[in-house]
Design a protein around this motif. Sequence first.
Motif, PDB file in Angstrom:
ATOM      1  N   TYR A   1      -2.753  13.670  -5.082  1.00 24.50           N
ATOM      2  CA  TYR A   1      -1.932  14.699  -4.436  1.00 24.50           C
ATOM      3  C   TYR A   1      -1.150  15.447  -5.520  1.00 24.50           C
ATOM      4  O   TYR A   1      -0.485  14.814  -6.354  1.00 24.50           O
ATOM      5  CB  TYR A   1      -0.925  14.067  -3.475  1.00 24.50           C
ATOM      6  CG  TYR A   1      -1.539  13.263  -2.351  1.00 24.50           C
ATOM      7  CD1 TYR A   1      -1.528  13.740  -1.040  1.00 24.50           C
ATOM      8  CD2 TYR A   1      -2.106  12.006  -2.586  1.00 24.50           C
ATOM      9  CE1 TYR A   1      -2.074  12.999   0.001  1.00 24.50           C
ATOM     10  CE2 TYR A   1      -2.659  11.266  -1.554  1.00 24.50           C
ATOM     11  CZ  TYR A   1      -2.647  11.766  -0.268  1.00 24.50           C
ATOM     12  OH  TYR A   1      -3.187  11.014   0.757  1.00 24.50           O
ATOM     13  N   SER A   2      -1.197  16.757  -5.530  1.00 27.26           N
ATOM     14  CA  SER A   2      -0.309  17.511  -6.408  1.00 27.26           C
ATOM     15  C   SER A   2       1.097  17.452  -5.813  1.00 27.26           C
ATOM     16  O   SER A   2       1.276  17.121  -4.639  1.00 27.26           O
ATOM     17  CB  SER A   2      -0.780  18.953  -6.571  1.00 27.26           C
ATOM     18  OG  SER A   2      -0.869  19.603  -5.306  1.00 27.26           O
TER      19      SER A   2
ATOM     20  N   VAL B   1       0.285  12.540  -7.943  1.00 28.33           N
ATOM     21  CA  VAL B   1       0.402  11.113  -7.659  1.00 28.33           C
ATOM     22  C   VAL B   1      -0.910  10.633  -7.054  1.00 28.33           C
ATOM     23  O   VAL B   1      -1.628  11.391  -6.397  1.00 28.33           O
ATOM     24  CB  VAL B   1       1.572  10.777  -6.701  1.00 28.33           C
ATOM     25  CG1 VAL B   1       2.904  11.188  -7.309  1.00 28.33           C
ATOM     26  CG2 VAL B   1       1.379  11.420  -5.353  1.00 28.33           C
ATOM     27  N   VAL B   2      -1.198   9.367  -7.293  1.00 25.86           N
ATOM     28  CA  VAL B   2      -2.376   8.717  -6.717  1.00 25.86           C
ATOM     29  C   VAL B   2      -1.898   7.668  -5.724  1.00 25.86           C
ATOM     30  O   VAL B   2      -1.046   6.826  -6.046  1.00 25.86           O
ATOM     31  CB  VAL B   2      -3.243   8.070  -7.815  1.00 25.86           C
ATOM     32  CG1 VAL B   2      -4.315   7.165  -7.196  1.00 25.86           C
ATOM     33  CG2 VAL B   2      -3.896   9.143  -8.684  1.00 25.86           C
TER      34      VAL B   2
ATOM     35  N   MET C   1       0.807  -1.215   0.000  1.00 29.67           N
ATOM     36  CA  MET C   1       0.000   0.000   0.000  1.00 29.67           C
ATOM     37  C   MET C   1       0.843   1.269   0.000  1.00 29.67           C
ATOM     38  O   MET C   1       0.337   2.361   0.212  1.00 29.67           O
ATOM     39  CB  MET C   1      -0.985  -0.020   1.169  1.00 29.67           C
ATOM     40  CG  MET C   1      -2.055  -1.103   1.045  1.00 29.67           C
ATOM     41  SD  MET C   1      -2.895  -1.141  -0.574  1.00 29.67           S
ATOM     42  CE  MET C   1      -3.672   0.467  -0.603  1.00 29.67           C
ATOM     43  N   TYR C   2       2.130   1.116  -0.260  1.00 29.01           N
ATOM     44  CA  TYR C   2       3.016   2.263  -0.474  1.00 29.01           C
ATOM     45  C   TYR C   2       3.116   2.623  -1.958  1.00 29.01           C
ATOM     46  O   TYR C   2       3.694   3.643  -2.318  1.00 29.01           O
ATOM     47  CB  TYR C   2       4.415   1.951   0.050  1.00 29.01           C
ATOM     48  CG  TYR C   2       4.893   0.559  -0.300  1.00 29.01           C
ATOM     49  CD1 TYR C   2       5.397   0.271  -1.575  1.00 29.01           C
ATOM     50  CD2 TYR C   2       4.839  -0.479   0.625  1.00 29.01           C
ATOM     51  CE1 TYR C   2       5.820  -1.001  -1.916  1.00 29.01           C
ATOM     52  CE2 TYR C   2       5.272  -1.758   0.299  1.00 29.01           C
ATOM     53  CZ  TYR C   2       5.761  -2.011  -0.966  1.00 29.01           C
ATOM     54  OH  TYR C   2       6.175  -3.276  -1.293  1.00 29.01           O
ATOM     55  N   MET C   3       2.549   1.793  -2.839  1.00 24.95           N
ATOM     56  CA  MET C   3       2.679   2.024  -4.276  1.00 24.95           C
ATOM     57  C   MET C   3       1.938   3.291  -4.696  1.00 24.95           C
ATOM     58  O   MET C   3       0.851   3.588  -4.203  1.00 24.95           O
ATOM     59  CB  MET C   3       2.151   0.839  -5.064  1.00 24.95           C
ATOM     60  CG  MET C   3       3.036  -0.396  -4.995  1.00 24.95           C
ATOM     61  SD  MET C   3       4.696  -0.165  -5.690  1.00 24.95           S
ATOM     62  CE  MET C   3       4.317   0.251  -7.391  1.00 24.95           C
ATOM     63  N   ALA C   4       2.561   4.035  -5.612  1.00 19.03           N
ATOM     64  CA  ALA C   4       1.990   5.286  -6.108  1.00 19.03           C
ATOM     65  C   ALA C   4       1.967   5.276  -7.632  1.00 19.03           C
ATOM     66  O   ALA C   4       2.899   4.787  -8.273  1.00 19.03           O
ATOM     67  CB  ALA C   4       2.815   6.477  -5.616  1.00 19.03           C
TER      68      ALA C   4
END
Length: 255
Positions: free
Chosen positions: A91-92, A74-75, A37-40
């Motif tokens: 997030y910008s 990023v998502v 759950m750290y993947m972006a």
Amino acid sequence: MQALYKFLLLQVLASLGQQALGSEIIKGKNANKKSMMYMASVQNKMGHACGGFLISEDYVMTAAHCDDWKPESVVLGTHDLKKVNDATMRYSIQKCKHPSYKKLGSGSDIMLLKLSRKALVGKKPIQPVQLPSGEINPKTYKKCKVAGWGLTKTGGTAVPKLQVANVPVIDQKTCQKLWKNKLPANVTCAGGYGTKTGFCQGDSGGPLVCGKDVAVAVASFNNNKTCTYPNIPNIYTDVSKFLPWINRILRKKKC
């Protein structure tokens, strides 16, 4: 609108396949919904452009060459790019590219992205990944994996769900020989050689995760945009070699 999104995403990934030395997952499988759950997903106006991974409540790590795709956000918090809540998951960013980076293949292919607001660290589903505490030899780890979104074969189609595959670490001497001594400094080799698994176009910047979820390297490039493995080892930027730079930014909270 959904049909338009699918069309645009496929167009972007097709473009990546023709222009970038890249990184999506070959011979992988869907990631467990409660894992990694750290993947972006690093995104531009067209959608997913590169992979990345959360390393603190303020920063995502990715590859410096991903800046070529002009990422804007990023998502975080989803494995399915069809299920993105922009209000809570997007997030910008402010880009902090390593000052020594010049071009893909020249080395120092690493970049930090400062988030516009703090990620929900410590609250599910978002969790940061652990970084090495000092210089390491990834070969000491028995199990490593790489994950990302995008093409699953050379010239293939995109997949919206996060894919993950186990990859072996290749020793440096063998890797240098196979690459005819053309590798930059401070890299790690894994996958693509002696195995059918590796990365391909669409997910540069994703992590090489070894041991108990330690992100030891960042996906950088493969051999001539070819993702039909076994081939030549995939190349990653060794995170441990850049820890002073990383820690300084995390401490000061600015580039």
